[in-house]
Design an enzyme around this catalytic site. Structure first.
Site, PDB file in Angstrom:
ATOM      1  CB  SER A   1      -0.884   0.003   1.238  1.00 24.94           C
ATOM      2  OG  SER A   1      -0.079   0.297   2.365  1.00 24.94           O
ATOM      3  CE  LYS A   2      -1.621   6.789  -2.884  1.00 19.94           C
ATOM      4  NZ  LYS A   2      -3.089   6.719  -2.834  1.00 19.94           N
ATOM      5  NE  ARG A   3      -0.367   1.390   6.240  1.00 21.97           N
ATOM      6  CZ  ARG A   3      -1.618   1.306   5.815  1.00 21.97           C
ATOM      7  NH1 ARG A   3      -2.335   2.392   5.658  1.00 21.97           N
ATOM      8  NH2 ARG A   3      -2.164   0.138   5.551  1.00 21.97           N
TER       9      ARG A   3
ATOM     10  N   GLY B   1       5.650   3.137   0.774  1.00 19.50           N
ATOM     11  CA  GLY B   1       6.523   4.064   0.040  1.00 19.50           C
ATOM     12  C   GLY B   1       6.242   3.987  -1.444  1.00 19.50           C
TER      13      GLY B   1
END
Ligand code: GLU
Length: 483
Positions: free
Chosen positions: A250-252, A254
Site C-alpha cells: 500500500s501507499k504506506r 513508500g
C-alpha cells in the site's frame, strides 16, 4: 469468439503497481489469444478523480509498453447510459428508492454491532408504498437507488485462477446502492458496481481479469448481469502484491506507483518483466528474463498462483541490472543524459556525444539502476573532490615524485591505452617507484577516490575532456602541501 478484456483504473491516484500488474495480465491474455485490450477510465467519483492522474495512468501504461486497442473510454462521458440502466432496473422492480438517512443507517449499524452482527442494510425500504414514498419526499429526503439482493441465493462461479468460488448473497451487506442520492424522480451518480457491469456488457467484455480484492464485487456483479439478462463473462481474480510483512502493498510502503519506479531508475523492460513474475511463472521456470511479447506466447491462468505475491526488491534490481548491462550503448546513453543533467553536471549532449557513450560503456556494467550513474560518473565531471582515503594516499612519501614524473611525461596530444602503459613504465623506471604506489597515486589524483572504474579507461576519458592534467596538478598540490 474474440477475446475482449479491459483494464479499468480509477484516476484517484497515480498508476499503482497493482493496477499495472493487472494490466500486464490482461494484455498478455489478450495478445495470447489475438484478442482486444480495452482501456476504460473509471472516473465517476468526481470528487476524487483528477485529470493529472488520468495523464499519469496513460503515460505509465504507454511507458510499460502496454498498448491498448480501444479507449481510453471515460465513464464520466457515459452517465446517461448508467442512468438508463438504473431506470431499467427500477422499471423491472429489481431496484427501488431508499430514503434511509445517514443517521438512521448509523443507528442501524450501531445496533447490529451491539448484537455482534456484521453491518448490513436491513432492506427496510424495499417495499415502501407510494404513500410512504411521498411522505419521505415531503420531508425533503433524497433517495439512493438500491438493487435487491436475495439473501437466499448462493453465488458460485468458475474462476480461472481460483477454480470454484462460492459466495452467500446474505454476506453481501443487504440490498446494494447502485446510484447515489438524488432528488425526486431522478437517478443520482452511478456507483462502481453498476457502471462496471453496464460497461462490461456494452463493451462485450469476455473475461474480467482483476485483483482478488474484487471478489465480493464479482458476486454482486453476477446478480446485476442476471438482472440485465446478459451473459456473465469469465472471471480471473489475480493474487495481490504483498509487502515484506505479507500484507497488501500500500501507499504506506513508500514506492507504489509506476512513475515512482521510473524515477528510481528502473527501465520499463525490467519492470514489466518483474511484474509478469509477480503471480505468474513461465513454463520453463528458470527462464526468468523475457519480453512481454515472449511472455504472451506462453501466458495462461493455469500458471497464475492463488497465493499473494511478495514484492522482492532484490529480484527487481537484479532484472534491472541485467537489462542495463545488455542495453546498446547509444540507448543507455540516451537514458543517462537526463540523470547527468539533473545532477547539474556540465556537458554538451550533442558535442560530447562520443565521450558520453564511452562513459556509459565504462559505467554500464556496474549499474543496477539508472540513478546509480550519478554517483558513478561524478568523477568524470568537474570539479573533483579528493575523499579522505585519496587524500591520505596523496600524502604518502614519494607521491610528489610519482605525480611530477607523470606530469613531465604527459603529452599534449590525446592519450591512448598504449601510451598510458608506456608512460607508467617510463616513470616507474626513472623514479625507481613501486608500481602499486604509482597506480594508487594516479587513481587518487585522477579520480579523487580509491575505488571505482578501470583506471586506464577512466584516464583516457578524462584526457579527452582535458581534465587529467589539472587533476594531476591538483593532486600534486595536495601531496606537496604536507610532505
Ligand atoms: N476501477 C476499479 C479499480 O480500479 C476497476 C476494477 C475492475 O476491474 O472492475 O479497482
Amino acid at each position: 469468439m474474440t477475446i475482449r478484456v479491459r483494464i479499468a483504473p480509477s484516476p484517484t491516484g497515480n498508476l499503482h503497481i497493482g493496477t499495472a500488474r493487472t494490466a500486464v495480465f490482461n494484455w498478455l491474455f489478450a495478445r495470447r489469444h489475438q484478442g482486444q485490450f480495452i482501456l476504460r477510465i473509471e472516473d465517476t467519483d468526481l470528487e476524487r478523480s483528477r485529470p493529472e492522474y488520468t495523464q499519469n495512468i496513460l503515460e505509465g501504461l504507454t511507458w510499460l509498453g502496454l498498448n491498448w486497442d480501444e479507449g481510453p473510454i471515460f465513464q464520466s462521458k457515459r452517465l446517461d447510459l448508467y442512468r438508463q440502466a438504473t431506470q431499467t432496473l427500477l422499471d423491472k422492480g429489481l431496484a427501488y428508492r431508499c430514503y434511509t438517512s445517514e443517521a438512521e443507517l448509523e443507528e442501524m449499524r450501531e445496533a447490529q454491532k451491539l448484537r455482534g452482527e456484521a453491518p448490513r442494510y436491513d432492506n427496510r425500504h424495499r417495499n415502501l408504498t407510494s404513500e410512504q414514498q411521498t411522505a419521505f419526499e415531503a420531508e425533503g429526503r433524497s433517495a439512493v437507488i438500491r438493487f435487491k439482493i436475495d439473501d437466499e441465493r448462493e453465488l458460485s462461479w468458475h474462476d480461472l485462477v481460483r477454480d470454484t468460488v462460492t459466495w452467500q448473497a446474505s454476506d453481501l451487506g443487504g440490498d446494494m446502492v447502485i446510484a447515489r442520492a438524488a432528488e425526486r424522480d431522478s437517478v443520482g451518480q452511478p456507483l462502481y458496481n453498476l457502471a462496471v457491469v453496464v460497461d462490461d456488457i456494452e463493451m462485450n467484455i469476455t473475461h474480467v481479469i482483476r485483483g482478488e480484492d474484487h471478489i465480493a464485487n464479482t458476486a454482486k456483479q453476477i446478480l446485476l448481469y442476471e438482472a440485465f439478462g446478459a451473459a456473465v463473462p469469465e472471471f480471473a481474480h489475480t493474487p495481490l502484491i504483498l509487502n515484506q510483512e505479507g500484507r497488501k502493498l500500500s501507499k504506506r510502503d513508500g514506492v507504489t506507483s509506476i512513475s515512482d519506479f521510473r524515477q528510481m531508475g528502473y527501465v520499463p523492460e525490467a519492470l514489466v518483466n518483474y511484474m509478469t513474475l509477480l503471480g505468474w511463472s513461465p513454463p520453463e521456470a528458470e527462464k526468468e528474463r523475457f519480453t512481454l511479447a515472449e511472455a504472451a506466447t506462453e501466458f495462461g491462468f493455469e500458471r497464475v498462483n492463488k497465493a499473494g505475491a511478495k514484492f522482492d526488491w532484490a529480484k527487481l534490481d537484479w532484472l534491472n541490472s541485467q537489462y542495463l548491462h545488455e542495453m546498446p550503448i547509444p540507448q543507455l546513453t540516451d537514458l543517462l543524459i537526463p540523470y547527468w543533467q539533473s545532477a547539474g553536471y556540465e556537458f554538451e549532449p550533442l558535442q560530447d556525444r562520443a565521450w558520453l557513450e564511452q562513459l556509459s560503456s565504462l559505467i554500464g556494467p556496474s549499474l543496477v539502476r539508472l540513478t546509480d550513474a550519478v554517483a558513478m560518473s561524478k568523477l568524470f565531471f568537474n570539479p573533483i573532490e579528493f575523499d579522505a582515503e585519496a587524500t591520505a594516499q596523496l600524502q604518502q612519501t614519494a607521491v610528489v615524485a610519482a605525480l611530477e614524473g607523470v606530469l613531465a611525461n604527459l603529452d599534449a596530444q590525446p592519450l591512448t591505452a598504449e601510451r598510458v602503459q608506456e608512460m607508467i613504465k617510463q616513470v616507474l623506471k626513472a623514479q625507481n617507484l613501486k608500481k602499486g604506489l604509482l597506480m594508487r597515486s594516479l587513481r587518487a589524483a585522477l579520480m579523487g577516490e580509491m575505488n571505482g572504474p578501470d583506471l586506464v579507461q577512466s584516464w583516457l576519458l578524462l584526457n579527452q575532456q582535458g581534465l587529467d592534467r589539472p587533476r594531476l596538478e591538483q593532486g600534486l598540490a595536495v601531496s606537496s602541501k604536507d610532505s
